[in-house]
Scaffold this active site. Structure first.
Site, PDB file in Angstrom:
ATOM      1  N   HIS A  33       0.796  -1.249  -0.053  1.00  0.00           N
ATOM      2  CA  HIS A  33      -0.153  -0.083  -0.051  1.00  0.00           C
ATOM      3  C   HIS A  33       0.868   1.449  -0.170  1.00  0.00           C
ATOM      4  O   HIS A  33       0.544   2.261  -0.593  1.00  0.00           O
ATOM      5  CB  HIS A  33      -1.093   0.262   1.439  1.00  0.00           C
ATOM      6  CG  HIS A  33      -1.844  -1.121   1.245  1.00  0.00           C
ATOM      7  ND1 HIS A  33      -1.636  -2.004   2.289  1.00  0.00           N
ATOM      8  CD2 HIS A  33      -3.060  -1.471   0.487  1.00  0.00           C
ATOM      9  CE1 HIS A  33      -2.598  -3.112   2.094  1.00  0.00           C
ATOM     10  NE2 HIS A  33      -3.603  -2.625   0.988  1.00  0.00           N
ATOM     11  N   GLN A  60     -18.442  -7.041  -0.051  1.00  0.00           N
ATOM     12  CA  GLN A  60     -17.606  -8.156  -0.954  1.00  0.00           C
ATOM     13  C   GLN A  60     -17.066  -9.275  -0.180  1.00  0.00           C
ATOM     14  O   GLN A  60     -16.316 -10.259  -0.768  1.00  0.00           O
ATOM     15  CB  GLN A  60     -16.282  -7.215  -1.470  1.00  0.00           C
ATOM     16  CG  GLN A  60     -15.158  -6.685  -0.582  1.00  0.00           C
ATOM     17  CD  GLN A  60     -14.470  -5.528  -1.296  1.00  0.00           C
ATOM     18  OE1 GLN A  60     -14.692  -4.543  -1.593  1.00  0.00           O
ATOM     19  NE2 GLN A  60     -13.121  -6.083  -1.588  1.00  0.00           N
ATOM     20  N   LYS A 149      -1.667  -6.846  -8.201  1.00  0.00           N
ATOM     21  CA  LYS A 149      -1.566  -8.096  -7.557  1.00  0.00           C
ATOM     22  C   LYS A 149      -3.038  -8.645  -7.737  1.00  0.00           C
ATOM     23  O   LYS A 149      -3.463  -9.848  -7.808  1.00  0.00           O
ATOM     24  CB  LYS A 149      -1.286  -8.311  -6.105  1.00  0.00           C
ATOM     25  CG  LYS A 149      -1.471  -9.619  -5.211  1.00  0.00           C
ATOM     26  CD  LYS A 149      -0.824  -9.588  -3.869  1.00  0.00           C
ATOM     27  CE  LYS A 149      -1.945  -9.113  -2.888  1.00  0.00           C
ATOM     28  NZ  LYS A 149      -3.197 -10.282  -2.803  1.00  0.00           N
ATOM     29  N   SER A 185       0.443  -9.317   1.386  1.00  0.00           N
ATOM     30  CA  SER A 185      -0.884  -9.067   1.562  1.00  0.00           C
ATOM     31  C   SER A 185      -1.077  -8.907   3.174  1.00  0.00           C
ATOM     32  O   SER A 185      -0.374  -9.378   3.792  1.00  0.00           O
ATOM     33  CB  SER A 185      -1.385 -10.547   1.127  1.00  0.00           C
ATOM     34  OG  SER A 185      -2.858 -10.533   1.461  1.00  0.00           O
TER      35      SER A 185
END
Length: 328
Positions: A33, A60, A149, A185
Site C-alpha cells: 500500500h 464483497q 496483485k 498481503s
C-alpha cells in the site's frame, strides 16, 4: 500531518490543490500500500493531493469469509499513509457509505466477474465495484491507483470506468513482494512459519512459468535468427545434434506455447500439494488481461498467469504478467 476524514461532508470540504489521486484500501496497510501511495504522490507532484481510503466493505465478503476477522489497524494505517505521502485518510463508517443499509442498486461485474475469483467468491466483484464506484464519486480523483496483485479486480475497475464514463485515470502498480518472493498481503499475517513455507509455492510457480516463457522465446529467436527450416533441421541431425534438430522443427512455425508455460507452473504446484501443510489449489489460469478469457493455443500478446490457493485457513492469490510475442 495527515488529516483523518470520517464523513462525506468533511471530504467534500477538503481544500483541493492541484490534481487529486486516490488509493483505495481496506486497511491493514503494508509496504504494498505504501508503494501505491508513493506512486500517487509522484504522479500528482508536491502541489497535488493524495487521499487514501480505508473501508472494510461488507458487500464483497461472502458467507463464511473473514469480514469479522479482517484486521482493523486505523492508527497504524494513518501513520503509514502519512509517511508514504498521503494528505488525508478517508475512513468512513459502514453507515456513512451505505446510509439506510445495503444498497438496493449495485454495480454488476458481468461475465468477467463470474470467472476465477468470481467463481470462487460469488458476488464479490459486484460488491467491490459498487464500493469503488461510490468512493470514486465521493473522492472525485483525477487518477486512482490499484495494485496489479489483484489483477482481475484491476481489469474490472478499468472496464467499469470505461463502460460507465468515469472521468478518472485508472493506474495499475506492480506487485510488491517480500524478500522470499511472497506477494505482500494483509492476510500473510495469518500464516504460520510452516504455512508460509508452503505458500511460497505460489510465487515459485509463477517465476517458473516466466522462466519457461523466456526460454521459449530464446528458442524461437534462435530458430528465427538461423532461418530454421526442415533443411536446417536435417543438417543438424546429420551432425548428431538431435536435440537442436527437434528444437528447429518445433519452432519452425510456432511461437511460445501457453500450454508449456502453464505446465511449468503446474509442476511446482503439484509438489506443494504434497507438502506439510499442503497447498490446496483453487485455480491456475493463463488469461487475457482485458477479458480474463483463457489463453489458448496460438495466443499472442499480453497475458496474466493467475493463481489462487489455500494454505491452512488462509486463502492467497498471486499473478504475474507475461508477454507471448507473435510468432515470426
Amino acid at each position: 500531518m495527515t488529516l483523518l476524514v470520517r464523513t462525506a461532508a468533511e471530504l467534500a470540504a477538503l481544500e483541493r490543490t492541484g490534481r487529486r489521486a486516490v488509493v483505495m484500501t481496506m486497511g491493514a496497510l503494508h509496504e504494498g500500500h505504501a508503494t501505491l501511495v508513493r506512486t500517487a504522490r509522484e504522479s500528482v507532484g508536491p502541489e497535488g493531493q493524495v487521499v487514501v481510503t480505508v473501508f472494510v466493505n461488507p458487500l464483497q465478503f461472502g458467507a463464511g469469509e473473514d469480514l469479522d476477522r479482517y484486521p482493523r489497524t486505523l492508527d497504524a494505517d494513518i501513520e503509514l499513509a502519512g509517511h508514504a505521502g498521503a494528505d488525508a485518510v478517508f475512513a468512513p463508517s459502514v453507515d456513512e457509505v451505505y446510509p439506510g443499509g445495503e444498497p438496493q442498486v449495485r454495480i454488476t461485474a458481468g461475465p468477467m466477474g463470474e470467472r476465477l475469483e468470481g467463481a470462487s467468491r460469488p458476488g464479490h466483484f459486484d460488491g467491490m465495484l459498487t464500493v469503488v464506484a461510490k468512493l470514486l464519486h465521493l473522492t472525485a480523483p483525477d487518477l486512482a491507483l490499484f495494485g496489479q496483485k489483484d489483477a482481475q479486480q484491476l481489469a474490472l475497475i478499468r472496464r467499469m470506468a470505461r463502460d460507465l464514463n468515469f472521468p478518472v485515470e485508472i493506474v495499475g502498480v506492480p506487485t510488491v513482494r517480500e524478500a522470499d518472493g511472497l506477494a505482500l498481503s494483509s492476510r500473510n499475517r495469518y500464516l504460520s512459519p510452516a504455512d508460509r513455507t508452503t505458500a511460497l509455492a505460489l510465487s515459485r510457480a509463477l517465476f517458473a512459468a516466466r522462466d519457461r516463457l523466456t526460454a521459449e522465446h530464446a528458442l524461437h529467436a534462435r530458430a528465427a535468427a538461423t532461418h530454421a527450416s526442415s533443411g536446417r533441421a536435417l543438417a543438424l541431425s546429420r551432425i548428431g545434434e538431435a536435440r537442436a534438430a527437434a528444437d528447429a522443427y518445433a519452432v519452425e512455425a510456432a511461437g511460445p506455447s501457453p500450454a508449456v508455460v502453464r505446465a511449468a507452473a503446474q509442476s511446482v504446484l503439484d509438489e506443494a500439494v504434497k507438502a506439510e501443510p499442503p497447498l490446496a489449489l483453487d485455480y491456475l489460469a493463463l488469461v487475457d488481461p482485458a477479458t480474463f478469457d483463457e489463453a489458448g493455443d496460438g495466443f499472442a500478446g499480453e497475458a496474466v498467469l493467475a493463481i489462487a490457493a489455500r494454505v491452512g485457513t488462509t486463502r492467497l492469490i498471486d499473478n504475474i504478467p507475461l508477454n507471448f510475442g507473435a510468432p515470426a
